[in-house]
Design a protein around this motif. Sequence first.
Motif, PDB file in Angstrom:
ATOM      1  N   ALA A 150     158.240  80.483  39.200  1.00  0.00           N
ATOM      2  CA  ALA A 150     159.363  80.251  40.125  1.00  0.00           C
ATOM      3  C   ALA A 150     160.696  80.548  39.434  1.00  0.00           C
ATOM      4  CB  ALA A 150     159.333  78.811  40.629  1.00  0.00           C
ATOM      5  N   TYR A 151     160.803  80.163  38.154  1.00  0.00           N
ATOM      6  CA  TYR A 151     162.016  80.455  37.379  1.00  0.00           C
ATOM      7  C   TYR A 151     162.221  81.965  37.252  1.00  0.00           C
ATOM      8  CZ  TYR A 151     164.748  81.266  33.115  1.00  0.00           C
ATOM      9  OH  TYR A 151     165.651  81.740  32.195  1.00  0.00           O
ATOM     10  N   GLU A 154     163.394  83.423  40.544  1.00  0.00           N
ATOM     11  CA  GLU A 154     164.797  83.104  40.818  1.00  0.00           C
ATOM     12  C   GLU A 154     165.729  83.958  39.953  1.00  0.00           C
ATOM     13  OE1 GLU A 154     167.802  79.219  40.768  1.00  0.00           O
ATOM     14  OE2 GLU A 154     165.651  78.970  40.438  1.00  0.00           O
ATOM     15  N   LEU A 155     165.318  84.193  38.711  1.00  0.00           N
ATOM     16  CA  LEU A 155     166.143  85.000  37.813  1.00  0.00           C
ATOM     17  C   LEU A 155     166.123  86.475  38.212  1.00  0.00           C
ATOM     18  CD1 LEU A 155     167.899  84.345  35.373  1.00  0.00           C
ATOM     19  CD2 LEU A 155     165.951  84.871  33.907  1.00  0.00           C
ATOM     20  N   ALA A 156     164.993  86.932  38.789  1.00  0.00           N
ATOM     21  CA  ALA A 156     164.852  88.304  39.291  1.00  0.00           C
ATOM     22  C   ALA A 156     165.167  89.347  38.220  1.00  0.00           C
ATOM     23  CB  ALA A 156     165.733  88.523  40.521  1.00  0.00           C
ATOM     24  N   ARG A 168     173.127  85.122  36.188  1.00  0.00           N
ATOM     25  CA  ARG A 168     172.091  84.138  36.537  1.00  0.00           C
ATOM     26  C   ARG A 168     171.469  83.533  35.276  1.00  0.00           C
ATOM     27  NH1 ARG A 168     170.942  88.129  40.422  1.00  0.00           N
ATOM     28  NH2 ARG A 168     169.187  88.963  39.224  1.00  0.00           N
TER      29      ARG A 168
END
Length: 276
Positions: A150-151, A154-156, A168
Amino acid sequence: MSDPGDLIGLPDGRQLQAWTGGAPDGSPVVFFHGCPDTRHAAMSGDADARSAGVRLVAFNRPGYGGSDPAPSTQTTVADDVAAAADSLGIGAFSVLGMSIGGPYALATAARHPDRVRSAAVVSSIANLPERWLDGSVEEVMERSRPEFEAYVAELAPDDSDDRALVDRFLDGMPAADAALLSATPVAETAASVREALAQTHGFLRDAALSFRPWDFRVEDVRCPTTVFQGRLDTNHPPVNGEALARQLPDGRLVVRPTTHLATLLTAWPQILASLG
């Protein structure tokens, strides 16, 4: 400075991704990165290593960047590093471990006392039973996977916008650490983040191994070892450095008024000098 994409073959057919900087003919120091991180962390010490006459070498651990994943432990990584050093024509060397790289540096010193002359660990964790996680390494890895994935999402890291990715990445870091990293060219920081998150295996393995009983004894590290600890480090608080210094037969504790990454980034000359 060597090609940062260098791959070094190991005896079992795996490859480790390496970087070499500093003084080409200098005294070798092998750097062990934190997590999630890569050999890029050593590049911040390139100029200081040249000035100090140090050949600075860093390898991505299994499952980071271009290094093949493996069911690694601290001592298998130590053996990988010894074999990779052979490939580079390096005999004796010193070791430097940053953050979760600390145990790997110490394992190398304990496992290969005939080759490791001195050691330093910076902002390291310690082998503290109260921080151990329940379950096997594989079970801990799988429990950690959803949160880490998930991290990463989110960081992509696949975002082609370097500036947005770096923003980010820096968000939520201690201000001192973020300011130091902000001074690095954006493209370099973005490349480091993408390499660190190219695979999930490296981080998951690191996290599971680091918070389980280590597979070597810190007391077996016989070379002179300096423990650099940041007084303001909230990632790995001072209790870690104090515990390591007590356990090491020839250990010395240096406490600096710094946060986690800043303990390394503001003290390269002092850290390299400690290695002799």
